[in-house]
Design an enzyme around this catalytic site. Structure first.
Site, PDB file in Angstrom:
ATOM      1  N   LYS A  51       0.850  -1.058   0.007  1.00 20.57           N
ATOM      2  CA  LYS A  51      -0.034   0.023  -0.096  1.00 20.57           C
ATOM      3  C   LYS A  51       0.978   1.346   0.083  1.00 20.57           C
ATOM      4  O   LYS A  51       1.876   1.354   0.626  1.00 20.57           O
ATOM      5  CB  LYS A  51      -0.663   0.198   1.394  1.00 20.57           C
ATOM      6  CG  LYS A  51      -1.941   1.255   1.384  1.00 20.57           C
ATOM      7  CD  LYS A  51      -3.068   0.803   0.700  1.00 20.57           C
ATOM      8  CE  LYS A  51      -4.182   1.953   0.891  1.00 20.57           C
ATOM      9  NZ  LYS A  51      -5.335   1.788   0.217  1.00 20.57           N
ATOM     10  N   ASN A  82     -13.090   6.019  -5.644  1.00 17.87           N
ATOM     11  CA  ASN A  82     -12.786   5.864  -4.450  1.00 17.87           C
ATOM     12  C   ASN A  82     -12.007   7.380  -3.975  1.00 17.87           C
ATOM     13  O   ASN A  82     -11.624   7.978  -4.989  1.00 17.87           O
ATOM     14  CB  ASN A  82     -11.775   4.662  -4.002  1.00 17.87           C
ATOM     15  CG  ASN A  82     -10.159   5.160  -4.740  1.00 17.87           C
ATOM     16  OD1 ASN A  82      -9.577   5.669  -3.801  1.00 17.87           O
ATOM     17  ND2 ASN A  82      -9.721   4.658  -5.886  1.00 17.87           N
ATOM     18  N   CYS A 148      -1.363  10.806  -6.790  1.00 14.78           N
ATOM     19  CA  CYS A 148      -2.790  10.642  -6.134  1.00 14.78           C
ATOM     20  C   CYS A 148      -3.471  11.598  -5.767  1.00 14.78           C
ATOM     21  O   CYS A 148      -3.000  12.743  -5.348  1.00 14.78           O
ATOM     22  CB  CYS A 148      -2.219   9.907  -4.495  1.00 14.78           C
ATOM     23  SG  CYS A 148      -3.616   9.431  -3.819  1.00 14.78           S
ATOM     24  N   THR A 295      -8.629  -2.172  -9.396  1.00 10.57           N
ATOM     25  CA  THR A 295     -10.142  -2.486  -9.058  1.00 10.57           C
ATOM     26  C   THR A 295     -10.644  -3.791  -9.165  1.00 10.57           C
ATOM     27  O   THR A 295     -11.324  -4.471  -8.351  1.00 10.57           O
ATOM     28  CB  THR A 295     -10.970  -1.485 -10.058  1.00 10.57           C
ATOM     29  OG1 THR A 295     -10.480  -0.133  -9.907  1.00 10.57           O
ATOM     30  CG2 THR A 295     -12.364  -1.594  -9.761  1.00 10.57           C
TER      31      THR A 295
END
Length: 404
Positions: A51, A82, A148, A295
């Site tokens: 992560k 998300n 991000c 996903t």
């Protein structure tokens, strides 16, 4: 003489790292703990990517922060949103020897870490920390997230080319930064000059950048719940990153553009909308050395890596290909009338085969039903239920084994 037919090889090399298969996970959901990562390692995934980490542990944005398109309402876009806000256990957890051992076990698969600091200072601090333990803890690569969109109030670095250049310049000054392969996670681009400017920055820093993973989610998407008349996601007014099958074609274009514009020493990893072996095949044709699954892994779990690898091998076998490196990666052909004609003929053949199969199934079902006697008039309700269950089982068995 016995001949052993070997299945097509999915082995590939990214930034000098050998992967058993060219399919592995993207950094995202189902990658936040060693328990989750160990399931990826136990699958057909060629590597394990942790992560995206921050300096300290953080919980992320308030719930609900994710949304999936509901096919039950007739929508089949495969879209997901998300706005997680980077929930993670902090960089120290992901580079800890115990975490890494629990994550990859004795599989020997490459373990890679991803970082996404809130500031340049945070990213530089984490890079130095990782380099201090990378060799002894068997960390194979670092992925620096420049893309991000989920950190509230923070810009996307890779959309600000001057800032991206500055970040990579500062990174290049870190002692020992070339001791471990460094990749960058890139956002999607939509305009020709932006592709060129991004590639120019990465090429300028080819001494440290070994691969570019493209793409991250498409930012600022919005889903509205018509019942509540409100956004489906609570954070940031409902604005979130778009992923899933809906972004596949943007991802293919970005991978192709990046492969054409980047220096040959910088590998490209394809990310975005991949949910089948055919999807992965298309991404590899565009020039990706490997494909990350996000996903689909989120929705299906780690079994998706086994399925997608099997589907990719089956497709290669049909085409007579033996190796993704030799036969597939970067082998995209120019459009031709002949090729388009062959594609149309193949589509017609598939449709004809499907109709034939459906007709055969219906015929067998009718035969099974015709063999059964009508229900006696004195049948009770319980008898009718039992009879219908047996009838259903009989039809299913007939379909599966071709008994009729």
């Amino acid at each position: 003489v016995t001949f052993i037919i070997m299945p097509p090889s999915l082995e590939t090399t990214v930034a000098g790292i050998r992967l058993e298969t060219c399919i592995y996970n993207a950094s995202g959901p189902r990658t936040g703990s060693s328990a989750a990562l160990s399931k990826i390692a136990a699958s057909s995934a060629g590597g394990v990517l942790a992560k995206s980490a921050t300096v300290q542990k953080q919980t992320g944005n308030p719930l609900p922060r994710t949304w999936h398109d509901d096919p039950s309402d007739g929508s089949k876009s495969g879209a997901s949103l998300n706005s997680e806000g980077l929930p993670n256990s902090g960089i120290d957890y992901y580079i800890d020897e115990k975490t890494i051992k629990e994550s990859i076990g004795d599989t020997g698969k490459p373990y890679m870490v991803s970082i996404s600091g809130a500031t340049l200072k945070d990213n530089l601090e984490m890079l130095k920390t990782i380099l201090g333990v990378a060799k002894q803890n068997n960390i194979s690569a670092i992925e620096l997230n420049l893309a991000c969109p989920n950190v509230i109030g923070k810009p996307i670095i890779a959309y600000d080319f001057a800032q991206m250049d500055d970040v990579l310049t500062q990174v290049s000054k870190i002692k020992g930064i070339t001791d471990i392969p460094l990749g960058v996670k890139m956002p999607p681009y939509f305009d020709g000059p932006h592709f060129q400017q991004a590639a120019q920055v990465l090429n300028k820093h080819k001494n440290i950048v070994r691969y570019a993973a493209s793409i991250n989610t498409i930012g600022n998407a919005l889903s509205i719940d018509p019942v509540s008349e409100a956004p489906a996601i609570s954070a940031k007014g409902g604005f979130a990153g778009l992923s899933g099958r809906a972004v596949k074609y943007t991802a293919l274009a970005n991978v192709r553009q990046m492969r054409n514009l980047l220096d040959e020493s910088i590998d490209v990893i394809g990310v975005g909308g991949i949910s089948s072996g055919t999807d992965a095949f298309e991404m590899l044709l565009c020039g990706a050395k490997a494909v990350q699954i996000g996903t689909c892994h989120w929705n299906e779990g780690p079994k998706c890596f086994d399925r997608i690898c099997d589907e990719l091998r089956d497709l290669m076998e049909e085409k007579g290909y033996t190796s993704v490196e030799k036969d597939v990666i970067g082998q995209l052909k120019e459009f031709s009338k002949e090729g388009a004609s062959n594609s149309r003929q193949a589509k017609k053949a598939r449709e004809s085969l499907l109709k034939e199969k459906q007709g055969s199934v219906q015929k067998r079902r009718s035969s099974v039903i015709g063999m059964l006697s009508p229900l006696p008039e004195d049948f009770s309700h319980k008898d009718e239920v039992i009879f219908l269950l047996l009838l259903t089982i009989g039809i299913l068995l007939a379909d599966k084994f071709g008994l009729v």
